[in-house]
Enzyme design. Structure first.
Site, PDB file in Angstrom:
ATOM      1  N   GLN A  94       2.913   9.862   1.250  1.00  0.00           N
ATOM      2  CA  GLN A  94       4.247   9.280   1.349  1.00  0.00           C
ATOM      3  C   GLN A  94       5.153   9.655   0.186  1.00  0.00           C
ATOM      4  OE1 GLN A  94       2.357   5.246   2.163  1.00  0.00           O
ATOM      5  NE2 GLN A  94       4.314   5.028   3.197  1.00  0.00           N
TER       6      GLN A  94
ATOM      7  N   HIS B  58      -4.618   1.795   7.513  1.00  0.00           N
ATOM      8  CA  HIS B  58      -3.238   2.295   7.629  1.00  0.00           C
ATOM      9  C   HIS B  58      -2.998   3.433   6.634  1.00  0.00           C
ATOM     10  CE1 HIS B  58       1.268   1.547   7.993  1.00  0.00           C
ATOM     11  NE2 HIS B  58       1.196   2.269   6.898  1.00  0.00           N
ATOM     12  N   GLU B  59      -3.410   3.210   5.378  1.00  0.00           N
ATOM     13  CA  GLU B  59      -3.167   4.235   4.348  1.00  0.00           C
ATOM     14  C   GLU B  59      -4.025   5.474   4.584  1.00  0.00           C
ATOM     15  OE1 GLU B  59      -0.589   3.689   2.742  1.00  0.00           O
ATOM     16  OE2 GLU B  59      -0.465   1.541   3.051  1.00  0.00           O
TER      17      GLU B  59
ATOM     18  N   GLY C 132       0.828  -1.195   0.000  1.00  0.00           N
ATOM     19  CA  GLY C 132       0.000   0.000   0.000  1.00  0.00           C
ATOM     20  C   GLY C 132       0.862   1.244   0.000  1.00  0.00           C
TER      21      GLY C 132
ATOM     22  N   HIS D 181      -2.347   7.785   6.872  1.00  0.00           N
ATOM     23  CA  HIS D 181      -1.330   8.620   6.208  1.00  0.00           C
ATOM     24  C   HIS D 181      -1.957   9.905   5.672  1.00  0.00           C
ATOM     25  CE1 HIS D 181       2.382   6.365   6.275  1.00  0.00           C
ATOM     26  NE2 HIS D 181       1.824   5.284   5.768  1.00  0.00           N
TER      27      HIS D 181
ATOM     28  N   CYS E  98       5.451  -0.347   7.123  1.00  0.00           N
ATOM     29  CA  CYS E  98       5.221   0.856   6.338  1.00  0.00           C
ATOM     30  C   CYS E  98       6.459   1.171   5.512  1.00  0.00           C
ATOM     31  CB  CYS E  98       4.936   2.018   7.302  1.00  0.00           C
ATOM     32  SG  CYS E  98       4.601   3.573   6.481  1.00  0.00           S
ATOM     33  N   LEU E  99       6.258   1.513   4.253  1.00  0.00           N
ATOM     34  CA  LEU E  99       7.397   1.848   3.391  1.00  0.00           C
ATOM     35  C   LEU E  99       8.139   3.090   3.887  1.00  0.00           C
ATOM     36  CD1 LEU E  99       5.868   1.140  -0.140  1.00  0.00           C
ATOM     37  CD2 LEU E  99       7.564  -0.233   1.086  1.00  0.00           C
TER      38      LEU E  99
HETATM   39 NI    NI Z   1       2.535   3.325   5.674  1.00  0.00          NI
END
Ligand code: NI
Length: 167
Positions: free
Chosen positions: A51, A133-134, A46, A137, A91-92
Site C-alpha cells: 500500500q 486482509h493485509e 493495518g 495485499h 482499507c486505507l
Molecule cells: Ni487494506
C-alpha cells in the site's frame, strides 16, 4: 521517521505481488517504523508494504484500543486456519468503503520479526481478519475485489464521485 504516501484503489500498483524479505538491515527497520507511523497517523489498524508502493512481504498491524500493541509480520505464512468470521473490514486504500468477506475466525501465522527472528502468532477475531486482509495485499489483492460485481460497480462509482468532490 516519515509519513508514507498510501496508494488509493484502483491504483494498478496495488496489484503487484510482494517478494520475500531476505535482508534484515537498518533500512528495513526504518521502513517498519515509517509504516507504523503512517498507519497510526491515518489512522488505521493495518498496513501492508504494497500500500506504500514497496513490494516486499511486510505488514504492520495494531488492533488494540490503546494503540500500543504493534505487530510486525515479515514473510508471513498462515500455517493453520479455522472457523468463519464475518467481521466488517475497511482499507486505507479504499477509504469510506466497508464490507464483510468470508474469513477464518482463527489463524496461526508464522513470520519473521524485523530482526529476522522467526516466530508464530495465534490470532482470532479482528486481529485474525486483519492479518488475512493485509496478507491479501501482499498477493496484490484488494478486499473489494472479492465482492460481487454489482457491489464493485457501486464502489467504483462512489470512489469516482469522492474524487470529483475533492478535485
Ligand atoms: Ni487494506
Amino acid at each position: 521517521m516519515a509519513l508514507l504516501n498510501i496508494l488509493r484503489y484502483p491504483d494498478a500498483r496495488l496489484h503487484k505481488v510482494a517478494v520475500p524479505v531476505t535482508v534484515f538491515d537498518d533500512p528495513l527497520k526504518q521502513l517498519v517504523a515509517d509504516m507504523a507511523e503512517t498507519m497510526y497517523e491515518a489512522p488505521g489498524i493495518g498496513l501492508a508494504a504494497t500500500q506504500v508502493d514497496v513490494h516486499k512481504q511486510l505488514i504492520v498491524i495494531d488492533v488494540s484500543e490503546r494503540r500500543d500493541s504493534l505487530v510486525v509480520l515479515i514473510n508471513p505464512e498462515i500455517v493453520d486456519a479455522s472457523g468463519v468470521s464475518d467481521i466488517e473490514e475497511g482499507c486505507l486504500s479504499v477509504p469510506g468503503i466497508y464490507d464483510t468477506l468470508e474469513r477464518a475466525e482463527r489463524v496461526k501465522v508464522r513470520a519473521h520479526d524485523q530482526n529476522g527472528k522467526l516466530f508464530t502468532l495465534e490470532a482470532q477475531g479482528l486481529l485474525a481478519v486483519c492479518i488475512q486482509h493485509e496478507m491479501d495485499h501482499l498477493k496484490g489483492k484488494v478486499f473489494v475485489e472479492s465482492l460481487s460485481q454489482l457491489k464493485q460497480q457501486r464502489i467504483r462509482a462512489r470512489l469516482a464521485k469522492q474524487l470529483r468532490k475533492s478535485a
